[in-house]
Structures are given as C-alpha cells and as structure tokens.
Scaffold this motif. Structure first.
Motif, PDB file in Angstrom:
ATOM      1  N   ARG A  76       0.734  -1.287  -0.108  1.00 10.38           N
ATOM      2  CA  ARG A  76      -0.069   0.138  -0.081  1.00 10.38           C
ATOM      3  C   ARG A  76       0.850   1.295  -0.081  1.00 10.38           C
ATOM      4  O   ARG A  76       2.221   1.211   0.369  1.00 10.38           O
ATOM      5  CB  ARG A  76      -0.925  -0.035   1.207  1.00 10.38           C
ATOM      6  CG  ARG A  76      -1.826  -0.998   1.189  1.00 10.38           C
ATOM      7  CD  ARG A  76      -2.784  -0.884   2.420  1.00 10.38           C
ATOM      8  NE  ARG A  76      -4.011  -0.061   2.093  1.00 10.38           N
ATOM      9  CZ  ARG A  76      -5.176  -0.656   2.176  1.00 10.38           C
ATOM     10  NH1 ARG A  76      -5.231  -1.844   2.371  1.00 10.38           N
ATOM     11  NH2 ARG A  76      -6.086   0.259   2.114  1.00 10.38           N
ATOM     12  N   SER A  77       0.261   2.366  -0.175  1.00 13.30           N
ATOM     13  CA  SER A  77       1.123   3.611  -0.530  1.00 13.30           C
ATOM     14  C   SER A  77       1.468   4.142   1.072  1.00 13.30           C
ATOM     15  O   SER A  77       0.397   3.786   1.885  1.00 13.30           O
ATOM     16  CB  SER A  77       0.339   4.546  -1.180  1.00 13.30           C
ATOM     17  OG  SER A  77       0.692   5.964  -1.080  1.00 13.30           O
ATOM     18  N   ARG A 118      -3.771   5.530   1.592  1.00 10.55           N
ATOM     19  CA  ARG A 118      -3.275   4.237   1.697  1.00 10.55           C
ATOM     20  C   ARG A 118      -3.579   3.270   0.655  1.00 10.55           C
ATOM     21  O   ARG A 118      -4.195   2.185   0.851  1.00 10.55           O
ATOM     22  CB  ARG A 118      -3.225   3.833   3.067  1.00 10.55           C
ATOM     23  CG  ARG A 118      -2.367   4.293   4.038  1.00 10.55           C
ATOM     24  CD  ARG A 118      -2.270   3.544   5.404  1.00 10.55           C
ATOM     25  NE  ARG A 118      -2.201   1.934   5.289  1.00 10.55           N
ATOM     26  CZ  ARG A 118      -1.232   1.334   5.075  1.00 10.55           C
ATOM     27  NH1 ARG A 118       0.038   1.940   4.932  1.00 10.55           N
ATOM     28  NH2 ARG A 118      -1.109   0.194   5.131  1.00 10.55           N
ATOM     29  N   PHE A 128      -3.841   0.644  -2.604  1.00 11.09           N
ATOM     30  CA  PHE A 128      -2.916  -0.522  -3.087  1.00 11.09           C
ATOM     31  C   PHE A 128      -2.367  -0.011  -4.299  1.00 11.09           C
ATOM     32  O   PHE A 128      -2.775   0.628  -5.231  1.00 11.09           O
ATOM     33  CB  PHE A 128      -3.878  -1.623  -3.307  1.00 11.09           C
ATOM     34  CG  PHE A 128      -4.510  -2.412  -2.356  1.00 11.09           C
ATOM     35  CD1 PHE A 128      -3.876  -3.076  -1.389  1.00 11.09           C
ATOM     36  CD2 PHE A 128      -6.034  -2.412  -2.076  1.00 11.09           C
ATOM     37  CE1 PHE A 128      -4.418  -3.787  -0.265  1.00 11.09           C
ATOM     38  CE2 PHE A 128      -6.531  -3.003  -0.949  1.00 11.09           C
ATOM     39  CZ  PHE A 128      -5.626  -3.738  -0.055  1.00 11.09           C
TER      40      PHE A 128
END
Length: 198
Positions: free
Chosen positions: A155-156, A161, A163
C-alpha cells in the motif's frame, strides 16, 4: 516483407491506436480530479484521495499513450540533422536506434514486473515464475486458491493508503505495448529499406 509481419504491424498499430485514443481522454479525468481537489480544499474538508488519484491517472495517461505517440512519430526527437535526411537514411537510423529503445524498455519492463510482483507480496528473485505459478493456480484451482499465493499487498505510505498493484499493472501493460510498437516500427523501417511500404 512477409504477410505475417505486415499483419503484425497492422494489428499492433490498430490496437495501440485504439488504446491511445482511449488514453487521451484520461486528461479530462485528471482535470476533474484536480478540479474537485481545488473545490474540496476551498469549500469543504480536503479529500485525501485526490493527489494520489491524480498521480495515478497521469501515469496511466502517459504510459498508455506512449505506444500511440511512438506510432504517430510525435515523441520528442532531437532534430539537428534528421529532418534533412532522405527517407532511406532515416529508416537506417531509426532501425538502429530503435534497438536501444527496445533494450531500455526491456529493462524497464523487467523492473515493472518485479515491482508488481513485490506489490502482490512476492519477495523472491523470479517474478515471471511467480506470475506463471499464479496464473496456473488461477486456471486450474480457481480464484480462492490463487489468492492464497499472494502475500502482504503493498500500500502507499500516504494517509489514503491505496493498493499499489493496480497502477503497477498498468505500468507493465503500457511498457509491454511500447515494446510491441517498437518492434512494429523496426519492421516498418526494415520494410522501407527493402522498398516495401506498409
């Protein structure tokens, strides 16, 4: 040139033209996301998703439009001498230099596939084998069995956040299309050198 090569060039041109014409409308999606970002920051609570969504749309716009740009000859080219050369000289130079572009895109494709495998939870050194096993499991045992092969999904690191695998998959697809288009350009240049024009 053999008919199979001419058919390949026509098919790749048609596919990349279709995808490129679709991708050029992503600029309106990008404008919409950025407009909403400005409105939400001014009048409401700022949206967490707008900046990263704009980045993802821009990547898709750029990478999916790349093959179409190569096909149309509208990619950036430094034209000191090229414009005054004959068509045969241009074909020789293009046929030679496209090999460097194909090498670069091949390295980029390998990196994109490795990064996509990493985003799906694979930490080994054989990303193509990972995707082969994943596809084999998906075909033979179904989606539930294939999902067990996935690890921790990347995830970021931002507050939203999202994917990372969807944009990395688009990156792999776009670079692969660029490789196919470069091969079509190589065949087209070789055909020009032989006197075939297609």
């Amino acid at each position: 040139m053999p008919n199979v090569i001419k058919g390949y060039v026509r098919a790749i041109d048609a596919m990349n033209r279709l995808i490129g014409r679709f991708a050029m409308y992503l600029i309106f999606v990008l404008v919409g996301v950025l407009l909403w970002s400005s409105i939400s920051k001014t009048f409401f609570n700022p949206s967490l998703w707008t900046l990263e969504t704009a980045q993802f749309v821009m990547v898709a716009y750029y990478i999916l439009g790349g093959p179409y740009s190569i096909q149309m000859g509208s990619n950036v080219r430094m034209d000191l001498f090229y414009g005054s050369w004959s068509l045969k000289t241009k074909a020789w130079v293009d046929a030679f230099t496209v090999l460097f572009l194909m090498f670069y895109l091949g390295v980029l494709f390998y990196g994109a596939v490795s990064s996509t495998a990493y985003s799906l939870g694979y930490f080994g050194l054989e990303p193509f084998q990972f995707f082969g096993d994943l596809l084999k499991t998906l075909v033979t045992d179904g989606l539930d069995a294939a999902s067990t092969k996935l690890g921790y999904l990347e995830r970021s690191s931002t507050a939203w956040r999202p994917f990372m695998w969807p944009i990395k998959t688009i990156l792999c697809f776009g670079v692969f299309l660029m490789l196919l288009q470069c091969l079509a350009e190589l065949f087209r240049d070789l055909g020009r050198l032989r006197g075939d024009d297609f």
